[in-house]
Design an enzyme around this catalytic site. Structure first.
Site, PDB file in Angstrom:
ATOM      1  N   GLY A 174       0.844  -1.197   0.000  1.00 20.82           N
ATOM      2  CA  GLY A 174       0.000   0.000   0.000  1.00 20.82           C
ATOM      3  C   GLY A 174       0.875   1.241   0.000  1.00 20.82           C
ATOM      4  CB  SER A 175       3.121   2.929   1.307  1.00 20.95           C
ATOM      5  OG  SER A 175       3.380   2.088   2.427  1.00 20.95           O
ATOM      6  CG  HIS A 176      -1.210   3.822  -2.788  1.00 18.62           C
ATOM      7  ND1 HIS A 176      -0.777   2.509  -2.757  1.00 18.62           N
ATOM      8  CD2 HIS A 176      -2.526   3.760  -3.122  1.00 18.62           C
ATOM      9  CE1 HIS A 176      -1.782   1.709  -3.059  1.00 18.62           C
ATOM     10  NE2 HIS A 176      -2.858   2.440  -3.289  1.00 18.62           N
ATOM     11  CB  ALA A 177      -3.850   8.620  -0.384  1.00 20.93           C
TER      12      ALA A 177
ATOM     13  NE  ARG B 288      -4.938   3.473   0.118  1.00 20.00           N
ATOM     14  CZ  ARG B 288      -6.113   3.322  -0.483  1.00 20.00           C
ATOM     15  NH1 ARG B 288      -6.415   2.184  -1.020  1.00 20.00           N
ATOM     16  NH2 ARG B 288      -6.931   4.328  -0.619  1.00 20.00           N
TER      17      ARG B 288
END
Lengths: 140, 140
Positions: free
Chosen positions: B52-55, B100
């Site tokens: 994840g580690s993005h929006a 997230r």
């Protein structure tokens, strides 16, 4: 397109880090021949049980065994076929006019189904003899 | 609707035969607040990896842990939240503006994601500092 066929999807991974895992994306029209109107998934089925035992008049579906394995039996105007699904990157396209039975669910098996239409009970053929008559009529 | 929330889906079973297993159906607008344009699933991720580690700016998604368990960390204008997904009948709605991170994937975990739009790289915010600026700007 034949009434049923096996599709191979991408498994996107990280070349630098195998432990990162895989991502399989599916969207119309890139990976499948219809837009997705409904999804459902089947789980917790014991290995000695059989599910399915029906056909559809108009519905197109993709069956994906996303965990574990399951045996799919298909019967259509094209003939009879058995496929073992045991790989999340393989999808079984099942078009209208296919009698299907799912069996031999492994422990923890999860069968994901992508469908071209919303749920419609009138699209189901649940009687095998009626199905046989239906595909004979279609062939004429 | 809040920017993220937990949804409970049906588990259709056979009262006469518990071994028959469960079927969870999902279609718009009955179970989820958007039409499905894309699905993807993540599998084979080791428990010590983070994904994840993005929006997203516009994308709406439903996250379902269809096998095993996974921890989801969310950060939005509403605050921070951690949710453990370990039940195929629970879906986590994640709207636009949620950073997230997915971690603690159990052995055999499969995370199914239903998305409101086709893949669009320009919809991603991949830099955390940029994300913080983005949601501050949205709040004004």
């Amino acid at each position: 397109m034949r009434s049923n066929s096996l599709l191979k999807f991408r498994k996107i991974n990280s070349e630098k880090d195998p432990g990162y895992g895989y991502l399989t994306p599916i969207q119309y029209p890139d990976e499948i021949p219809f837009a997705i109107k409904r999804v459902y998934y089947i789980y917790g089925t014991k290995s000695n049980r059989k599910r399915g035992s029906h056909a559809h008049k108009k519905l197109h579906q993709i069956l994906i065994c996303i965990n574990g394995s399951v045996k799919i039996y298909l019967e259509s105007a094209d003939g009879k076929k058995e496929v073992v699904l045991n790989d999340p990157s393989k999808g079984l396209y099942v078009g209208p006019g296919n009698w299907r039975e799912m069996s031999e669910f492994s422990d923890g098996a999860v069968l994901l189904v992508l469908a071209s239409e919303k749920y419609d009970e009138s699209d189901y053929i649940r009687d095998y003899d009626e199905f046989v008559k239906y595909i004979k009529k279609q062939e004429k």
